[in-house]
Design a protein around this motif. Structure first.
Motif, PDB file in Angstrom:
ATOM      1  N   ALA A 201       1.767  11.208  -6.504  1.00 16.29           N
ATOM      2  CA  ALA A 201       0.929  12.396  -6.427  1.00 16.29           C
ATOM      3  C   ALA A 201       1.490  13.400  -5.423  1.00 16.29           C
ATOM      4  CB  ALA A 201      -0.498  12.000  -6.047  1.00 16.29           C
ATOM      5  N   VAL A 202       1.966  12.906  -4.276  1.00 22.07           N
ATOM      6  CA  VAL A 202       2.550  13.801  -3.277  1.00 22.07           C
ATOM      7  C   VAL A 202       3.832  14.430  -3.799  1.00 22.07           C
ATOM      8  CG1 VAL A 202       3.647  13.866  -1.010  1.00 22.07           C
ATOM      9  CG2 VAL A 202       1.476  12.668  -1.306  1.00 22.07           C
ATOM     10  N   ALA A 203       4.636  13.667  -4.516  1.00 23.76           N
ATOM     11  CA  ALA A 203       5.882  14.213  -5.065  1.00 23.76           C
ATOM     12  C   ALA A 203       5.584  15.365  -6.025  1.00 23.76           C
ATOM     13  CB  ALA A 203       6.672  13.113  -5.762  1.00 23.76           C
ATOM     14  N   ARG A 204       4.545  15.209  -6.852  1.00 21.97           N
ATOM     15  CA  ARG A 204       4.188  16.290  -7.772  1.00 21.97           C
ATOM     16  C   ARG A 204       3.669  17.505  -7.022  1.00 21.97           C
ATOM     17  NH1 ARG A 204       2.238  11.758 -10.760  1.00 21.97           N
ATOM     18  NH2 ARG A 204       0.132  12.063  -9.892  1.00 21.97           N
ATOM     19  N   MET A 205       2.879  17.293  -6.001  1.00 19.69           N
ATOM     20  CA  MET A 205       2.369  18.416  -5.222  1.00 19.69           C
ATOM     21  C   MET A 205       3.505  19.156  -4.531  1.00 19.69           C
ATOM     22  SD  MET A 205      -0.411  18.509  -2.090  1.00 19.69           S
ATOM     23  CE  MET A 205       0.752  17.838  -0.909  1.00 19.69           C
ATOM     24  N   CYS A 206       4.427  18.414  -3.920  1.00 18.07           N
ATOM     25  CA  CYS A 206       5.543  19.063  -3.233  1.00 18.07           C
ATOM     26  C   CYS A 206       6.405  19.863  -4.210  1.00 18.07           C
ATOM     27  CB  CYS A 206       6.390  18.018  -2.510  1.00 18.07           C
ATOM     28  SG  CYS A 206       5.559  17.258  -1.092  1.00 18.07           S
ATOM     29  N   ALA A 207       6.578  19.338  -5.429  1.00 17.72           N
ATOM     30  CA  ALA A 207       7.363  20.060  -6.428  1.00 17.72           C
ATOM     31  C   ALA A 207       6.691  21.360  -6.837  1.00 17.72           C
ATOM     32  CB  ALA A 207       7.593  19.167  -7.651  1.00 17.72           C
ATOM     33  N   ALA A 208       5.354  21.439  -6.762  1.00 13.06           N
ATOM     34  CA  ALA A 208       4.635  22.642  -7.170  1.00 13.06           C
ATOM     35  C   ALA A 208       4.632  23.716  -6.089  1.00 13.06           C
ATOM     36  CB  ALA A 208       3.193  22.274  -7.535  1.00 13.06           C
TER      37      ALA A 208
ATOM     38  N   ALA B  33       0.845  -1.193   0.000  1.00 14.85           N
ATOM     39  CA  ALA B  33       0.000   0.000   0.000  1.00 14.85           C
ATOM     40  C   ALA B  33       0.884   1.248   0.000  1.00 14.85           C
ATOM     41  CB  ALA B  33      -0.920  -0.004   1.214  1.00 14.85           C
ATOM     42  N   GLU B  34       0.277   2.385  -0.342  1.00 13.04           N
ATOM     43  CA  GLU B  34       0.991   3.662  -0.314  1.00 13.04           C
ATOM     44  C   GLU B  34       0.160   4.666   0.480  1.00 13.04           C
ATOM     45  OE1 GLU B  34       1.999   5.026  -4.220  1.00 13.04           O
ATOM     46  OE2 GLU B  34       3.174   3.247  -4.722  1.00 13.04           O
ATOM     47  N   GLN B  35      -0.005   4.407   1.748  1.00 12.99           N
ATOM     48  CA  GLN B  35      -0.851   5.254   2.572  1.00 12.99           C
ATOM     49  C   GLN B  35      -0.032   6.404   3.148  1.00 12.99           C
ATOM     50  OE1 GLN B  35      -3.897   3.364   4.973  1.00 12.99           O
ATOM     51  NE2 GLN B  35      -3.342   1.358   4.161  1.00 12.99           N
ATOM     52  N   LEU B  36      -0.130   7.551   2.472  1.00 15.30           N
ATOM     53  CA  LEU B  36       0.604   8.750   2.871  1.00 15.30           C
ATOM     54  C   LEU B  36      -0.327   9.900   3.229  1.00 15.30           C
ATOM     55  CD1 LEU B  36       3.403   8.626   0.137  1.00 15.30           C
ATOM     56  CD2 LEU B  36       3.640   8.032   2.541  1.00 15.30           C
ATOM     57  N   PHE B  37      -1.508   9.974   2.616  1.00 15.92           N
ATOM     58  CA  PHE B  37      -2.494  10.966   3.032  1.00 15.92           C
ATOM     59  C   PHE B  37      -2.992  10.554   4.419  1.00 15.92           C
ATOM     60  CE2 PHE B  37      -4.079  11.200  -1.677  1.00 15.92           C
ATOM     61  CZ  PHE B  37      -2.829  11.630  -2.065  1.00 15.92           C
ATOM     62  N   VAL B  38      -2.953  11.460   5.372  1.00 13.21           N
ATOM     63  CA  VAL B  38      -3.249  11.090   6.755  1.00 13.21           C
ATOM     64  C   VAL B  38      -4.757  10.984   6.934  1.00 13.21           C
ATOM     65  CG1 VAL B  38      -2.873  11.618   9.178  1.00 13.21           C
ATOM     66  CG2 VAL B  38      -1.150  12.259   7.490  1.00 13.21           C
ATOM     67  N   ARG B  39      -5.245   9.777   6.691  1.00  5.37           N
ATOM     68  CA  ARG B  39      -6.667   9.480   6.876  1.00  5.37           C
ATOM     69  C   ARG B  39      -6.877   8.526   8.045  1.00  5.37           C
ATOM     70  NH1 ARG B  39      -7.732   6.337   3.097  1.00  5.37           N
ATOM     71  NH2 ARG B  39     -10.011   6.522   3.183  1.00  5.37           N
ATOM     72  N   ARG B  40      -5.937   7.583   8.236  1.00  5.38           N
ATOM     73  CA  ARG B  40      -6.021   6.630   9.346  1.00  5.38           C
ATOM     74  C   ARG B  40      -4.606   6.375   9.849  1.00  5.38           C
ATOM     75  NH1 ARG B  40     -11.064   2.531   8.874  1.00  5.38           N
ATOM     76  NH2 ARG B  40     -11.162   3.130  11.075  1.00  5.38           N
TER      77      ARG B  40
ATOM     78  N   MET C 195     -10.577  30.820  -5.384  1.00  7.32           N
ATOM     79  CA  MET C 195     -10.562  31.770  -6.513  1.00  7.32           C
ATOM     80  C   MET C 195     -10.578  33.226  -6.059  1.00  7.32           C
ATOM     81  SD  MET C 195     -12.957  29.857  -9.341  1.00  7.32           S
ATOM     82  CE  MET C 195     -12.795  31.243 -10.477  1.00  7.32           C
ATOM     83  N   ARG C 196     -11.155  33.524  -4.918  1.00  7.70           N
ATOM     84  CA  ARG C 196     -11.206  34.914  -4.459  1.00  7.70           C
ATOM     85  C   ARG C 196      -9.835  35.436  -4.031  1.00  7.70           C
ATOM     86  NH1 ARG C 196     -15.173  34.113   0.554  1.00  7.70           N
ATOM     87  NH2 ARG C 196     -15.980  32.597  -0.945  1.00  7.70           N
ATOM     88  N   TYR C 197      -8.856  34.526  -3.856  1.00  8.22           N
ATOM     89  CA  TYR C 197      -7.530  34.942  -3.396  1.00  8.22           C
ATOM     90  C   TYR C 197      -6.484  34.961  -4.503  1.00  8.22           C
ATOM     91  CZ  TYR C 197      -9.905  33.570   0.884  1.00  8.22           C
ATOM     92  OH  TYR C 197     -10.819  33.442   1.889  1.00  8.22           O
ATOM     93  N   GLY C 198      -6.796  34.406  -5.643  1.00  9.02           N
ATOM     94  CA  GLY C 198      -5.822  34.353  -6.726  1.00  9.02           C
ATOM     95  C   GLY C 198      -6.117  33.194  -7.654  1.00  9.02           C
ATOM     96  N   LYS C 199      -5.311  33.041  -8.654  1.00 10.62           N
ATOM     97  CA  LYS C 199      -5.502  31.946  -9.613  1.00 10.62           C
ATOM     98  C   LYS C 199      -5.224  30.607  -8.938  1.00 10.62           C
ATOM     99  CE  LYS C 199      -3.928  30.144 -14.042  1.00 10.62           C
ATOM    100  NZ  LYS C 199      -2.971  30.321 -15.179  1.00 10.62           N
ATOM    101  N   ALA C 200      -6.179  29.683  -9.036  1.00 11.28           N
ATOM    102  CA  ALA C 200      -6.050  28.367  -8.401  1.00 11.28           C
ATOM    103  C   ALA C 200      -5.672  27.324  -9.438  1.00 11.28           C
ATOM    104  CB  ALA C 200      -7.346  27.971  -7.708  1.00 11.28           C
ATOM    105  N   THR C 201      -4.686  26.527  -9.106  1.00 12.44           N
ATOM    106  CA  THR C 201      -4.254  25.433  -9.973  1.00 12.44           C
ATOM    107  C   THR C 201      -4.313  24.129  -9.189  1.00 12.44           C
ATOM    108  OG1 THR C 201      -1.937  25.770  -9.356  1.00 12.44           O
ATOM    109  CG2 THR C 201      -2.730  26.897 -11.330  1.00 12.44           C
ATOM    110  N   GLN C 202      -4.648  23.063  -9.880  1.00 10.56           N
ATOM    111  CA  GLN C 202      -4.742  21.769  -9.215  1.00 10.56           C
ATOM    112  C   GLN C 202      -3.353  21.146  -9.127  1.00 10.56           C
ATOM    113  OE1 GLN C 202      -7.486  18.952 -10.957  1.00 10.56           O
ATOM    114  NE2 GLN C 202      -7.842  17.991  -8.980  1.00 10.56           N
ATOM    115  N   VAL C 203      -2.912  20.882  -7.910  1.00 16.68           N
ATOM    116  CA  VAL C 203      -1.576  20.318  -7.703  1.00 16.68           C
ATOM    117  C   VAL C 203      -1.619  18.847  -7.311  1.00 16.68           C
ATOM    118  CG1 VAL C 203      -0.497  22.524  -7.137  1.00 16.68           C
ATOM    119  CG2 VAL C 203      -1.583  21.177  -5.321  1.00 16.68           C
ATOM    120  N   LEU C 204      -2.809  18.326  -7.030  1.00 16.52           N
ATOM    121  CA  LEU C 204      -2.921  16.895  -6.724  1.00 16.52           C
ATOM    122  C   LEU C 204      -4.296  16.421  -7.167  1.00 16.52           C
ATOM    123  CD1 LEU C 204      -1.725  15.019  -3.589  1.00 16.52           C
ATOM    124  CD2 LEU C 204      -4.051  14.644  -4.389  1.00 16.52           C
TER     125      LEU C 204
END
Length: 723
Positions: free
Chosen positions: A591-598, A83-90, A670-679
């Motif tokens: 997915a986390v690696a891409r988010m951290c790079a952004a 498994a690759e459980q990195l998002f802190v859900r459990r 969106m009210r704070y600036g341009k939003a981009t999807q990082v994950l």
């Protein structure tokens, strides 16, 4: 080889943990100090524990090869489907992020980071991580993360995710070695196979849980103590190895604080050994010399195992001290959270200590009072008891063996009928209870069950075991436990006393009150450290006992053994096959690696949405390596107030860092600036089953959007530029 291979993992883990704790407390938990001190301590403990090892296992080369093959197959299979459980859900992701922080920083607690000073809208806690006295404290004990950190040092996140399969393979070795010592080498491959294919073992061997290292230490401690008994007969190294066994048992608390319950029988057993040591010597007043002046020889000690009591207790005290120190110094909020269940356990521990001390102190006086009566009624003056016996049972307790065996059957029968007699509930009072009740209601709706958030389903705990190992294992284990309890009541089979006490006590208390959210496979982890391996150990011993009975009756036993082996293996395979080939939460590492790079390196991250804050605050802080905090959400809303967000944006800019906002959806930013999807991830998660064994996986979606706030107005533009 089997004896050595099955003892090395426990000794190596004990050495690593024993050296790692002081280094962590000093803030020096780094690769080089741990390689030198932790690795060196592990080597020393292995050398002390294994040198001049007498023959303790009657295994053939084929038995050893089969066990090692099963362990390797288990490790490769679970490593490939990890498994690759990195998002802190459990819990697994909490352990993973805890390990990543330790591997990268080597110290605790976790600092807040600079957000321009305190603010009532700032939150630094998140799921699995407490805000405590001006810093962040992880929820659990540090033992498992100290082990998982090795994988991160060697191979980053992929290396970290491979540690659980390695620990699972080592657990197969340790368990099989214990089976070989107690039931015989020829039964070790069968037990290892049943163990390895059981779904809870597969489940906890694929992700960062605490159960596998706990199992290694508990069953490794049993194996080492059995080796110490063999060494006692061989005449060398017994006391040192008994001390190492106690240390291994005690360090189970450094892995799981509720391991205190599992090692309580070790405390009582050590006291029993000390008491036997005190009463096993010659009587205080030796008889006069015989006629002719020849002195009578000094009587041999009747209970040589008594010499192991003091070193066992000393090792247990040292390991237990490490566990309690780590809990108090590094996990105090977790200690407070568990106080409702931990305080009664500590009270039970105190009672056991008092009874043990009193029994040990009064043992000689009690013996002087009752020994003449027992000797007169049992004829025990015929000579010293054999090393494997406690002595003959008193004839004034003629029904004790049968009553003890019947009690085992009655306990299992009581657990079997419990669903018809009791419905276990808990009325939610604390905020944690309310969250659990809400979670259970959601799972009940998904399972198409009546919605009742107070239900805990603990009355079905014996059937959880039957789901995962099958009726034959439970029946044979009950038979074996009854037989062994009867033998112990007759003063025979002392080698089984501690293993049976640990298995019986932990199984009974765990099944009575599992103390876990009851959805499966998550709840199955509670059965892993002792219940499932203990029942499998007893089941193969029960199969051996049946074979011996058939042989003595003149019937062929080979076919019966083959049929029994199939009955043990097939049910867990049938249950496991539904999920064994379905890895969960794959893709999270990439997915986390891409988010951290952004995320910019000079960022301070503010998370404005509740679910994203729960899952990603510590991940961004630890894995991405930038300060992270949540902004409080008003009651009834999952998004922070705009006034709070803009105020904290300005405060972050004032520190010279770049404010970055994260949320789950684009409109939230969106009210704070341009939003981009990082994950963006679409994957699978574990099923959440309340009424049956899990046989599928569920879908899981995760999205994170990022915005770097822009400045509006002349004053704000100047503020941004100056920042």
């Amino acid at each position: 080889m089997l004896a050595v291979c099955s003892a090395v993992p426990a000794l190596a883990l004990a050495g690593w943990l024993l050296a790692g704790l002081p280094l962590l407390l000093l803030g020096w938990f780094r690769p080089l100090p741990m390689a030198l001190l932790g690795g060196g301590t592990a080597v020393v403990l292995c050398w002390w524990g294994l040198r001049r090892l007498p023959e303790t296992v009657d295994a053939l080369a084929s038995h050893t090869a089969a066990v090692i093959g099963i362990a390797l197959g288990s490790g490769l299979f679970n490593g490939f489907l990890r498994a690759e459980q990195l998002f802190v859900r459990r819990d697994p992701a909490t352990y993973a992020q805890y390990a990543i922080w330790l591997a990268r920083h080597g110290s605790l607690p976790i600092p807040y980071g600079d957000f321009g000073g305190p603010d009532p809208a700032l939150r630094f806690d998140s799921m699995g991580f407490y805000d405590f006295h001006g810093a962040i404290v992880p929820q659990f004990m540090p033992g498992p993360p100290m082990l998982d950190a090795v994988g991160y040092w060697l191979g980053g996140v992929p290396g970290l995710l491979l540690v659980p399969p390695v620990l699972g393979a080592l657990a197969v070795l340790v368990f099989a070695g214990t089976v070989a010592r107690l039931a015989g080498g020829r039964w070790a491959p069968l037990a290892a196979l049943v163990f390895a294919v059981s779904m809870p073992i597969i489940y906890t061997s694929r992700t960062t849980f605490s159960e596998m290292p706990s199992l290694i230490l508990l069953f490794g401690g049993m194996a080492l103590l059995l080796d110490a008994r063999h060494r006692l007969r061989a005449g060398h190294g017994a006391l040192l190895v008994a001390g190492l066994a106690g240390l291994v048992f005690g360090l189970a608390l450094l892995v799981r604080i509720d391991g205190l319950r599992d090692v309580l029988p070790v405390l009582a057993y050590a006291g029993l050994l000390i008491a036997l040591r005190r009463i096993s010597g010659p009587p205080p007043e030796s008889p006069p010399p015989a006629a002719g002046g020849a002195a009578r020889p000094e009587p041999a000690r009747r209970f040589p195992d008594g010499r192991l009591g003091v070193p066992l207790l000393a090792g247990l005290a040292l390991g237990g001290f490490c566990g309690f120190a780590a809990c108090y110094l590094l996990a105090r909020p977790y200690l407070e959270y568990l106080s409702g269940s931990l305080l009664p356990l500590l009270a039970i521990c105190a009672v056991v200590v008092l009874v043990t001390v009193a029994g040990t102190a009064l043992a000689p006086r009690i013996t002087l009072r009752i020994a003449p009566r027992i000797a007169a009624r049992t004829g025990s003056g015929r000579g010293p008891a054999s090393p494997g016996r406690l002595g003959r049972a008193p004839r004034w307790l003629p029904g004790m063996p049968g009553s003890a065996a019947a009690l085992v059957v009655l306990v299992v029968a009581g657990l079997a009928v419990r669903p018809w007699l009791q419905t276990v509930r808990r009325v939610a009072v604390t905020p944690e209870d309310l969250l659990t009740a809400d979670f259970i209601q959601q799972v009940q709706r998904a399972n198409h069950l009546p919605v009742d958030g107070t239900r805990l389903y603990y009355e079905h705990s014996l059937y959880w075991v039957i789901w995962y190992v099958g009726v034959p294992v439970v029946v044979l284990a009950t038979l074996a436990a009854a037989v062994l309890v009867g033998r112990l009541a007759r003063g025979r089979g002392l080698a089984w006393l501690l293993p049976l006490a640990i298995i019986g006590w932990t199984t009974a208390t765990t099944l009575w009150r599992p103390a876990i959210t009851p959805d499966h496979p998550f709840a199955a982890r509670r059965l892993v450290p002792v219940v499932i391996p203990g029942l499998i150990l007893l089941a193969v011993f029960g199969l051996r006992w049946l074979r011996d009975r058939l042989g003595r009756a003149g019937y062929g036993s080979r076919l019966a053994v083959a049929a029994g082996a199939l009955l043990l293996v097939v049910p867990p395979v049938v249950t496991s096959i539904g999920t064994a080939f379905s890895p969960v939460e794959r893709g999270e590492a990439a997915a986390v690696a891409r988010m951290c790079a952004a995320i910019p390196r000079d960022a301070s991250v503010l998370i404005v949405e509740r679910v994203t804050g729960d899952r990603f605050t510590q991940l961004v802080r630890g894995q991405c390596g930038v300060p992270a905090a949540r902004i409080r959400n008003p009651k009834g809303s999952s998004v922070a107030l705009e006034t709070d967000v803009r105020r904290l944006i300005d405060r972050v800019r004032a520190t010279g860092r770049r404010p970055v906002l994260l949320a789950a959806e684009q409109p939230q930013l969106m009210r704070y600036g341009k939003a981009t999807q990082v994950l963006r991830l679409r994957t699978h998660q574990d099923e959440r089953s309340l009424a049956g064994p899990p046989d599928a996986v569920w879908s899981l979606a995760a999205d994170v959007w990022m915005a770097i706030p822009v400045c509006h107005g002349r004053w704000r533009e100047m503020s941004c530029l100056s920042g």
